[in-house]
Design an enzyme around this catalytic site. Sequence first.
Site, PDB file in Angstrom:
ATOM      1  N   LYS A  61     -10.641  -5.069  -4.619  1.00 29.23           N
ATOM      2  CA  LYS A  61     -11.699  -4.086  -4.856  1.00 29.23           C
ATOM      3  C   LYS A  61     -11.139  -2.717  -5.234  1.00 29.23           C
ATOM      4  CE  LYS A  61     -13.230  -4.306  -0.035  1.00 29.23           C
ATOM      5  NZ  LYS A  61     -12.123  -4.184   0.880  1.00 29.23           N
ATOM      6  N   LYS A 109      -3.765 -10.842  -6.785  1.00 25.01           N
ATOM      7  CA  LYS A 109      -5.052 -11.003  -6.087  1.00 25.01           C
ATOM      8  C   LYS A 109      -6.137 -10.130  -6.728  1.00 25.01           C
ATOM      9  CE  LYS A 109      -6.059  -8.686  -2.294  1.00 25.01           C
ATOM     10  NZ  LYS A 109      -6.173  -8.137  -0.924  1.00 25.01           N
ATOM     11  N   LYS A 142       0.830  -1.223   0.000  1.00 24.94           N
ATOM     12  CA  LYS A 142       0.000   0.000   0.000  1.00 24.94           C
ATOM     13  C   LYS A 142       0.855   1.259   0.000  1.00 24.94           C
ATOM     14  CE  LYS A 142      -4.470  -1.567   1.560  1.00 24.94           C
ATOM     15  NZ  LYS A 142      -5.564  -1.461   2.523  1.00 24.94           N
TER      16      LYS A 142
HETATM   17  P1  TYM Z   1     -10.716  -6.531   3.063  1.00 30.02           P
HETATM   18  O1  TYM Z   1     -11.801  -5.526   3.217  1.00 30.02           O
HETATM   19  O2  TYM Z   1      -9.590  -6.214   2.146  1.00 30.02           O
HETATM   20  O3  TYM Z   1     -11.327  -7.906   2.578  1.00 30.02           O
HETATM   21  C1  TYM Z   1     -12.404  -8.516   3.252  1.00 30.02           C
HETATM   22  C2  TYM Z   1     -12.201 -10.022   3.290  1.00 30.02           C
HETATM   23  O4  TYM Z   1     -12.107 -10.545   1.960  1.00 30.02           O
HETATM   24  C3  TYM Z   1     -10.934 -11.343   1.828  1.00 30.02           C
HETATM   25  N1  TYM Z   1     -10.436 -11.194   0.448  1.00 30.02           N
HETATM   26  C4  TYM Z   1     -10.204 -12.209  -0.392  1.00 30.02           C
HETATM   27  N2  TYM Z   1     -10.330 -13.549  -0.245  1.00 30.02           N
HETATM   28  C5  TYM Z   1     -10.025 -14.316  -1.309  1.00 30.02           C
HETATM   29  N3  TYM Z   1      -9.612 -13.816  -2.514  1.00 30.02           N
HETATM   30  C6  TYM Z   1      -9.472 -12.484  -2.701  1.00 30.02           C
HETATM   31  N4  TYM Z   1      -9.085 -11.998  -3.876  1.00 30.02           N
HETATM   32  C7  TYM Z   1      -9.775 -11.624  -1.616  1.00 30.02           C
HETATM   33  N5  TYM Z   1      -9.767 -10.267  -1.453  1.00 30.02           N
HETATM   34  C8  TYM Z   1     -10.154 -10.022  -0.184  1.00 30.02           C
HETATM   35  C9  TYM Z   1      -9.962 -10.767   2.849  1.00 30.02           C
HETATM   36  O5  TYM Z   1      -8.975 -11.711   3.206  1.00 30.02           O
HETATM   37  C10 TYM Z   1     -10.898 -10.435   3.991  1.00 30.02           C
HETATM   38  O6  TYM Z   1     -11.142 -11.590   4.771  1.00 30.02           O
HETATM   39  N6  TYM Z   1      -7.862  -6.067   7.118  1.00 30.02           N
HETATM   40  C11 TYM Z   1      -9.099  -6.625   6.621  1.00 30.02           C
HETATM   41  C12 TYM Z   1     -10.330  -6.119   7.340  1.00 30.02           C
HETATM   42  C13 TYM Z   1     -10.297  -6.286   8.819  1.00 30.02           C
HETATM   43  C14 TYM Z   1     -10.459  -7.506   9.524  1.00 30.02           C
HETATM   44  C15 TYM Z   1     -10.395  -7.175  10.900  1.00 30.02           C
HETATM   45  C16 TYM Z   1     -10.656  -8.827   9.117  1.00 30.02           C
HETATM   46  C17 TYM Z   1     -10.142  -5.305   9.742  1.00 30.02           C
HETATM   47  N7  TYM Z   1     -10.194  -5.836  10.995  1.00 30.02           N
HETATM   48  C18 TYM Z   1     -10.510  -8.152  11.889  1.00 30.02           C
HETATM   49  C19 TYM Z   1     -10.770  -9.795  10.118  1.00 30.02           C
HETATM   50  C20 TYM Z   1     -10.698  -9.461  11.482  1.00 30.02           C
HETATM   51  C21 TYM Z   1      -9.242  -6.262   5.169  1.00 30.02           C
HETATM   52  O7  TYM Z   1      -8.630  -5.352   4.680  1.00 30.02           O
HETATM   53  O8  TYM Z   1     -10.168  -6.963   4.497  1.00 30.02           O
END
Ligand code: TYM
Length: 333
Positions: free
Chosen positions: A201, A198, A116
Amino acid sequence: MAENEKKVVFSGVQPSGNLTIGNYLGAIKNFSRFSEEYKTFYCVVELHAITVRQVPAELRKRTYETLALYMACGLDPTKNTLFVQSHVPQHAELGWMLDCYTMFGELSRMTQFKDKSAKHSQNINAGLFTYPTLMAADILLYQTDLVPVGIDQKQHLELARDIAIRFNQLYGDTFRVPEGYIPTDTMKIMSLAEPTAKMSKSDTNQNAVVYILDSKDDIIRKFKRAVTDSDTRVCFSEDKPGVSNLMTVYRAFTGKSFEEIEREFDGRGYGDFKLAVGEACADGLAPVRAEFDRLIKDKAYLEEVMKAGAQDAFVNARRTMSKVRRKIGFVNI
Ligand code: TYM
């Protein structure tokens, strides 16, 4: 089982863009399987989202949308605590405290921070750096046992465990040490344009990403254009990342095994296969889209859900915070 004897699940999604089938297959789709047996907290993590600049009106809109999507993906608000991170101030409070138990070196090693920082070189803010500590706070605040996430969050999760263990060693048992729940079959859905990266979004190439709320036509068009290879055989292999990714998506939506898929498309070429993947994905998402369209119209209801969720989360978070404050040596009044 009594509520307070249940094991705890926590997960979160950032409202930082339209959610993708990566978010769906890697995380959200799995959330509802815990609703009966566990005490579940699913959070819309907008404090994390502001580590990257957001347009305020869009952030607000996406916060509602993410909550509605949680429900459209099968999360019943009477069986799951659905809430918005900033509505429960203990997240930021514990985040700060845990910053003081997290090492600069540890945060410097986080690959997401490195990625990032490279992408947002004009805005490498302190929040981007301490992002994983806030995520640890989210998880540890609820004495979480299990965290369902995609594989990209594994390093952050390991840090949360390290912080919990460190704190417990210093002050005695305070936090439960969480485990990850990473689905082996869909832990990393790849970009359709660049299948070694990956699906994200925040990708600016709209053709690389299939959104949960895309129309059937858009979904089919995007899969038709998906990058594959110069071969024609549909088979799962490391040197065929594009086709393998499409097979992963197809398997997730149809329940067919890789062998069955290989047999189904034997001698038929990529055209037929891509169309089938697009149709299976669009059909699988159709009920989610329909339910989302219904829910998003009712803002008052979504706000009711947010309020009830925040109240329940608050009570649970307060319990942990009172323990943490006492252990650290703060005066509780
Ligand atoms: P975020 O918002 O980027 O993504 C949400 C969830 O989707 C999963 N994910 C994927 N899984 C498979 N293939 C992909 N291409 C893919 N893109 C995203 C992510 O692994 C995630 O589970 N840091 C986290 C948000 C967060 C969080 C937490 C998660 C904040 N606090 C506490 C769990 C527990 C994040 O950026 O997710």
